[in-house]
Design a protein around this motif. Sequence first.
Motif, PDB file in Angstrom:
ATOM      1  N   ILE A  13     121.787  60.824 -33.251  1.00 26.18           N
ATOM      2  CA  ILE A  13     121.698  60.388 -34.523  1.00 26.18           C
ATOM      3  C   ILE A  13     120.954  61.428 -35.449  1.00 26.18           C
ATOM      4  O   ILE A  13     119.934  61.945 -35.103  1.00 26.18           O
ATOM      5  CB  ILE A  13     121.242  58.999 -34.701  1.00 26.18           C
ATOM      6  N   ALA A  14     121.479  61.706 -36.662  1.00 25.42           N
ATOM      7  CA  ALA A  14     120.750  62.057 -37.734  1.00 25.42           C
ATOM      8  C   ALA A  14     120.529  61.269 -38.926  1.00 25.42           C
ATOM      9  O   ALA A  14     121.232  60.456 -39.215  1.00 25.42           O
ATOM     10  CB  ALA A  14     121.604  63.495 -37.957  1.00 25.42           C
ATOM     11  N   ALA A  15     119.556  61.457 -39.615  1.00 20.86           N
ATOM     12  CA  ALA A  15     119.028  60.892 -40.479  1.00 20.86           C
ATOM     13  C   ALA A  15     118.911  62.003 -41.917  1.00 20.86           C
ATOM     14  O   ALA A  15     119.256  63.074 -41.860  1.00 20.86           O
ATOM     15  CB  ALA A  15     117.928  60.201 -40.521  1.00 20.86           C
ATOM     16  N   THR A  16     118.376  61.410 -42.916  1.00 22.53           N
ATOM     17  CA  THR A  16     118.176  62.108 -44.339  1.00 22.53           C
ATOM     18  C   THR A  16     117.024  62.975 -44.115  1.00 22.53           C
ATOM     19  O   THR A  16     115.991  62.811 -43.315  1.00 22.53           O
ATOM     20  CB  THR A  16     118.172  60.994 -45.462  1.00 22.53           C
ATOM     21  N   GLU A  17     116.808  63.976 -44.901  1.00 21.70           N
ATOM     22  CA  GLU A  17     115.705  64.915 -45.072  1.00 21.70           C
ATOM     23  C   GLU A  17     115.088  65.347 -43.807  1.00 21.70           C
ATOM     24  O   GLU A  17     115.886  66.098 -43.274  1.00 21.70           O
ATOM     25  CB  GLU A  17     114.828  63.965 -46.107  1.00 21.70           C
ATOM     26  N   SER A  18     114.061  65.381 -43.745  1.00 20.10           N
ATOM     27  CA  SER A  18     113.225  65.921 -42.557  1.00 20.10           C
ATOM     28  C   SER A  18     113.516  65.669 -41.300  1.00 20.10           C
ATOM     29  O   SER A  18     113.435  66.443 -40.060  1.00 20.10           O
ATOM     30  CB  SER A  18     111.910  65.619 -42.634  1.00 20.10           C
ATOM     31  N   ALA A  19     114.652  64.601 -40.995  1.00 15.13           N
ATOM     32  CA  ALA A  19     114.916  64.158 -39.747  1.00 15.13           C
ATOM     33  C   ALA A  19     116.665  64.264 -39.887  1.00 15.13           C
ATOM     34  O   ALA A  19     117.346  63.440 -39.117  1.00 15.13           O
ATOM     35  CB  ALA A  19     114.803  62.723 -39.707  1.00 15.13           C
ATOM     36  N   SER A  20     117.187  65.298 -40.407  1.00 11.31           N
ATOM     37  CA  SER A  20     118.535  65.709 -40.520  1.00 11.31           C
ATOM     38  C   SER A  20     119.003  66.218 -39.300  1.00 11.31           C
ATOM     39  O   SER A  20     120.149  66.206 -39.182  1.00 11.31           O
ATOM     40  CB  SER A  20     118.793  66.695 -41.726  1.00 11.31           C
ATOM     41  N   SER A  21     117.931  66.738 -38.195  1.00 11.58           N
ATOM     42  CA  SER A  21     118.554  67.127 -37.081  1.00 11.58           C
ATOM     43  C   SER A  21     119.109  66.151 -36.148  1.00 11.58           C
ATOM     44  O   SER A  21     118.172  64.862 -36.261  1.00 11.58           O
ATOM     45  CB  SER A  21     117.584  68.176 -36.249  1.00 11.58           C
ATOM     46  N   PHE A  22     119.867  66.171 -35.420  1.00  2.40           N
ATOM     47  CA  PHE A  22     120.366  65.133 -34.204  1.00  2.40           C
ATOM     48  C   PHE A  22     119.179  64.859 -33.314  1.00  2.40           C
ATOM     49  O   PHE A  22     118.568  65.823 -32.753  1.00  2.40           O
ATOM     50  CB  PHE A  22     121.523  65.268 -33.629  1.00  2.40           C
ATOM     51  N   SER A  23     118.821  63.468 -32.907  1.00  2.00           N
ATOM     52  CA  SER A  23     117.913  63.124 -31.946  1.00  2.00           C
ATOM     53  C   SER A  23     118.606  62.154 -31.255  1.00  2.00           C
ATOM     54  O   SER A  23     119.470  61.421 -31.495  1.00  2.00           O
ATOM     55  CB  SER A  23     116.917  62.569 -32.732  1.00  2.00           C
TER      56      SER A  23
END
Length: 175
Positions: free
Chosen positions: A35-45
């Motif tokens: 999953i990727a999210a917005t802003e600083s968490a845009s990388s997939f995890s």
Amino acid sequence: MDTIRKIAFGGGCHWCTEAIFLSLKGVQKVEQGFIAATESASSFSEAVIVSHQEDHISLKKLIAIHLHTHKSTKDHSSRTKYRSAVYVFDTSEINEVKNILRSLQNDFVDPLITQVLLHTDFKPSEEQFKNYYYSNPEKPFCERYITPKLNKISNDFSNLIDKEKLSRYPLTAQK
């Protein structure tokens, strides 16, 4: 009629996270992947998307289980790959989840590091890795990492466990 709601969780290996949520009453589907999210968490995890019946298991109980089955108070070098997060699908859910996290902080000595993030993208795992624990409970990884987590939720959240499903697996036979 039961309302189906989606929420996503990241924290540790998605094989572990998938097995935990597949083991709960009221969970209709668990999608394992990245999953990727917005802003600083845009990388997939690594994470899972959980579809659940709100009338059978509350969001607060799902979040509590999530927090107690990964290192939700510990920062470590793999947090990019294993981001401790609750991913929401609508901005209107952010405050609800933050309030739940605040209320659950009392369960922990150290501060929670779990983030509340807005989901932006999802890449499913390869087919061979889906339903990993229930397809491979005897594998060393499953015995070492997943079985102890399932034992924990069986003890700490026994009323939420799908006992029929877990009865086919020797949870106390961990090494």
